[in-house]
Design a protein around this motif. Structure first.
Motif, PDB file in Angstrom:
ATOM      1  N   HIS A  12      28.880  61.716  38.317  1.00 48.72           N
ATOM      2  CA  HIS A  12      27.841  61.618  39.334  1.00 48.72           C
ATOM      3  C   HIS A  12      28.139  60.444  40.250  1.00 48.72           C
ATOM      4  CE1 HIS A  12      25.351  64.534  37.230  1.00 48.72           C
ATOM      5  NE2 HIS A  12      25.634  63.897  36.112  1.00 48.72           N
ATOM      6  N   LYS A  13      27.895  60.638  41.522  1.00 48.69           N
ATOM      7  CA  LYS A  13      28.037  59.563  42.494  1.00 48.69           C
ATOM      8  C   LYS A  13      26.665  58.947  42.720  1.00 48.69           C
ATOM      9  CE  LYS A  13      32.351  60.403  43.698  1.00 48.69           C
ATOM     10  NZ  LYS A  13      33.429  59.503  43.672  1.00 48.69           N
ATOM     11  N   THR A  14      26.625  57.665  42.981  1.00 48.69           N
ATOM     12  CA  THR A  14      25.373  56.971  43.256  1.00 48.69           C
ATOM     13  C   THR A  14      25.157  56.901  44.755  1.00 48.69           C
ATOM     14  OG1 THR A  14      25.645  55.627  41.278  1.00 48.69           O
ATOM     15  CG2 THR A  14      24.128  54.808  42.937  1.00 48.69           C
ATOM     16  N   VAL A  15      23.950  57.264  45.181  1.00 51.29           N
ATOM     17  CA  VAL A  15      23.582  57.225  46.590  1.00 51.29           C
ATOM     18  C   VAL A  15      22.365  56.328  46.732  1.00 51.29           C
ATOM     19  CG1 VAL A  15      22.796  58.601  48.547  1.00 51.29           C
ATOM     20  CG2 VAL A  15      24.439  59.556  46.947  1.00 51.29           C
ATOM     21  N   LYS A  16      22.413  55.414  47.674  1.00 53.37           N
ATOM     22  CA  LYS A  16      21.272  54.550  47.930  1.00 53.37           C
ATOM     23  C   LYS A  16      20.523  55.103  49.124  1.00 53.37           C
ATOM     24  CE  LYS A  16      23.229  50.579  45.792  1.00 53.37           C
ATOM     25  NZ  LYS A  16      23.351  49.161  45.751  1.00 53.37           N
ATOM     26  N   LEU A  17      19.213  55.172  49.000  1.00 54.95           N
ATOM     27  CA  LEU A  17      18.374  55.797  50.006  1.00 54.95           C
ATOM     28  C   LEU A  17      17.332  54.801  50.482  1.00 54.95           C
ATOM     29  CD1 LEU A  17      17.623  58.549  51.327  1.00 54.95           C
ATOM     30  CD2 LEU A  17      16.140  58.924  49.377  1.00 54.95           C
ATOM     31  N   SER A  18      17.167  54.705  51.775  1.00 50.46           N
ATOM     32  CA  SER A  18      16.175  53.814  52.345  1.00 50.46           C
ATOM     33  C   SER A  18      14.959  54.638  52.759  1.00 50.46           C
ATOM     34  CB  SER A  18      16.768  53.100  53.560  1.00 50.46           C
ATOM     35  OG  SER A  18      15.806  52.272  54.138  1.00 50.46           O
ATOM     36  N   LEU A  19      13.795  54.283  52.228  1.00 51.20           N
ATOM     37  CA  LEU A  19      12.563  55.004  52.527  1.00 51.20           C
ATOM     38  C   LEU A  19      11.579  54.098  53.257  1.00 51.20           C
ATOM     39  CD1 LEU A  19      11.838  56.707  49.080  1.00 51.20           C
ATOM     40  CD2 LEU A  19      12.731  57.802  51.123  1.00 51.20           C
ATOM     41  N   PRO A  20      10.789  54.680  54.156  1.00 51.75           N
ATOM     42  CA  PRO A  20       9.699  53.888  54.738  1.00 51.75           C
ATOM     43  C   PRO A  20       8.724  53.461  53.633  1.00 51.75           C
ATOM     44  CG  PRO A  20      10.023  55.926  55.954  1.00 51.75           C
ATOM     45  CD  PRO A  20      10.875  56.002  54.726  1.00 51.75           C
ATOM     46  N   LYS A  21       8.119  52.303  53.812  1.00 51.65           N
ATOM     47  CA  LYS A  21       7.246  51.736  52.785  1.00 51.65           C
ATOM     48  C   LYS A  21       6.117  52.688  52.390  1.00 51.65           C
ATOM     49  CE  LYS A  21       6.823  47.062  52.693  1.00 51.65           C
ATOM     50  NZ  LYS A  21       6.295  45.751  53.061  1.00 51.65           N
ATOM     51  N   LYS A  22       5.522  53.357  53.380  1.00 53.78           N
ATOM     52  CA  LYS A  22       4.406  54.259  53.118  1.00 53.78           C
ATOM     53  C   LYS A  22       4.847  55.428  52.234  1.00 53.78           C
ATOM     54  CE  LYS A  22       0.841  56.814  55.610  1.00 53.78           C
ATOM     55  NZ  LYS A  22       0.324  57.190  56.924  1.00 53.78           N
ATOM     56  N   LEU A  23       5.991  56.028  52.561  1.00 49.68           N
ATOM     57  CA  LEU A  23       6.517  57.149  51.787  1.00 49.68           C
ATOM     58  C   LEU A  23       6.891  56.696  50.376  1.00 49.68           C
ATOM     59  CD1 LEU A  23       7.379  60.092  51.662  1.00 49.68           C
ATOM     60  CD2 LEU A  23       9.561  59.415  52.634  1.00 49.68           C
ATOM     61  N   TYR A  24       7.463  55.501  50.265  1.00 50.34           N
ATOM     62  CA  TYR A  24       7.838  54.961  48.959  1.00 50.34           C
ATOM     63  C   TYR A  24       6.606  54.855  48.052  1.00 50.34           C
ATOM     64  CZ  TYR A  24       9.244  51.634  45.373  1.00 50.34           C
ATOM     65  OH  TYR A  24       9.473  51.015  44.175  1.00 50.34           O
ATOM     66  N   PHE A  25       5.525  54.300  48.570  1.00 51.94           N
ATOM     67  CA  PHE A  25       4.336  54.113  47.743  1.00 51.94           C
ATOM     68  C   PHE A  25       3.659  55.437  47.403  1.00 51.94           C
ATOM     69  CE2 PHE A  25       4.530  49.662  49.344  1.00 51.94           C
ATOM     70  CZ  PHE A  25       4.668  49.068  48.098  1.00 51.94           C
ATOM     71  N   LYS A  37      10.829  58.031  37.010  1.00 50.22           N
ATOM     72  CA  LYS A  37      10.240  59.322  37.360  1.00 50.22           C
ATOM     73  C   LYS A  37      10.292  59.538  38.864  1.00 50.22           C
ATOM     74  CE  LYS A  37       7.093  59.864  33.461  1.00 50.22           C
ATOM     75  NZ  LYS A  37       5.674  59.986  33.058  1.00 50.22           N
ATOM     76  N   MET A  38      10.105  58.464  39.636  1.00 52.12           N
ATOM     77  CA  MET A  38      10.170  58.568  41.085  1.00 52.12           C
ATOM     78  C   MET A  38      11.577  58.970  41.525  1.00 52.12           C
ATOM     79  SD  MET A  38       9.415  55.828  44.108  1.00 52.12           S
ATOM     80  CE  MET A  38      10.950  54.981  43.830  1.00 52.12           C
ATOM     81  N   ASN A  39      12.593  58.372  40.929  1.00 50.89           N
ATOM     82  CA  ASN A  39      13.976  58.725  41.252  1.00 50.89           C
ATOM     83  C   ASN A  39      14.257  60.190  40.922  1.00 50.89           C
ATOM     84  OD1 ASN A  39      14.584  56.179  42.214  1.00 50.89           O
ATOM     85  ND2 ASN A  39      15.344  55.467  40.248  1.00 50.89           N
ATOM     86  N   LYS A  40      13.725  60.656  39.799  1.00 51.50           N
ATOM     87  CA  LYS A  40      13.903  62.052  39.412  1.00 51.50           C
ATOM     88  C   LYS A  40      13.200  62.961  40.411  1.00 51.50           C
ATOM     89  CE  LYS A  40      13.388  65.165  35.491  1.00 51.50           C
ATOM     90  NZ  LYS A  40      12.935  65.315  34.101  1.00 51.50           N
ATOM     91  N   LEU A  41      12.007  62.577  40.852  1.00 53.54           N
ATOM     92  CA  LEU A  41      11.254  63.348  41.838  1.00 53.54           C
ATOM     93  C   LEU A  41      12.024  63.453  43.150  1.00 53.54           C
ATOM     94  CD1 LEU A  41       8.610  64.739  42.758  1.00 53.54           C
ATOM     95  CD2 LEU A  41       7.755  62.474  43.353  1.00 53.54           C
ATOM     96  N   ILE A  42      12.573  62.340  43.616  1.00 54.20           N
ATOM     97  CA  ILE A  42      13.354  62.332  44.853  1.00 54.20           C
ATOM     98  C   ILE A  42      14.583  63.223  44.701  1.00 54.20           C
ATOM     99  CG2 ILE A  42      14.765  60.891  46.375  1.00 54.20           C
ATOM    100  CD1 ILE A  42      12.735  58.626  45.828  1.00 54.20           C
ATOM    101  N   ARG A  43      15.251  63.119  43.574  1.00 52.74           N
ATOM    102  CA  ARG A  43      16.438  63.940  43.334  1.00 52.74           C
ATOM    103  C   ARG A  43      16.084  65.427  43.351  1.00 52.74           C
ATOM    104  NH1 ARG A  43      18.081  61.745  38.862  1.00 52.74           N
ATOM    105  NH2 ARG A  43      17.190  63.283  37.476  1.00 52.74           N
ATOM    106  N   LEU A  44      14.956  65.796  42.720  1.00 49.86           N
ATOM    107  CA  LEU A  44      14.539  67.201  42.700  1.00 49.86           C
ATOM    108  C   LEU A  44      14.191  67.701  44.099  1.00 49.86           C
ATOM    109  CD1 LEU A  44      12.347  67.220  39.464  1.00 49.86           C
ATOM    110  CD2 LEU A  44      14.574  68.298  39.790  1.00 49.86           C
ATOM    111  N   ILE A  45      13.536  66.862  44.903  1.00 49.32           N
ATOM    112  CA  ILE A  45      13.196  67.234  46.274  1.00 49.32           C
ATOM    113  C   ILE A  45      14.462  67.492  47.079  1.00 49.32           C
ATOM    114  CG2 ILE A  45      12.197  66.390  48.442  1.00 49.32           C
ATOM    115  CD1 ILE A  45      10.125  64.885  46.686  1.00 49.32           C
ATOM    116  N   ILE A  46      15.436  66.602  46.961  1.00 46.31           N
ATOM    117  CA  ILE A  46      16.684  66.744  47.713  1.00 46.31           C
ATOM    118  C   ILE A  46      17.456  67.978  47.249  1.00 46.31           C
ATOM    119  CG2 ILE A  46      18.938  65.688  48.139  1.00 46.31           C
ATOM    120  CD1 ILE A  46      17.478  62.972  48.078  1.00 46.31           C
TER     121      ILE A  46
END
Length: 74
Positions: A12-25, A37-46
């Motif tokens: 697996h390759k690591t990818v760093k993602l920049s999110l707006p503060k509002k979306l992050y929260f 769990k948040m990282n897993k959620l983001i991965r599933l969305i992508i």
């Protein structure tokens, strides 16, 4: 004695993602204030987005900002 990582390429390759503060929260709250769990959620969305789009649609996503920049320059 500690064992090191096995030689070879990573699966697996690591990818760093920049999110707006509002979306992050928002995502952080949905994940129950758990960053793993948040990282897993983001991965599933992508992954879901990539499954439902074609290569031409992905190429258009990359080209759209370039066209907008060219229009602004003119």
């Amino acid at each position: 004695m500690a064992r090191g990582r096995k030689p070879g390429k990573r699966a697996h390759k690591t990818v760093k993602l920049s999110l707006p503060k509002k979306l992050y929260f928002i995502l952080y709250g949905i994940a129950g204030n758990n960053e793993q769990k948040m990282n897993k959620l983001i991965r599933l969305i992508i992954e879901e987005k990539l499954e439902n789009t074609t290569i031409s649609e992905l190429a258009q996503m990359l080209e759209t900002p370039k066209k907008e920049e060219e229009e602004k320059e003119e």
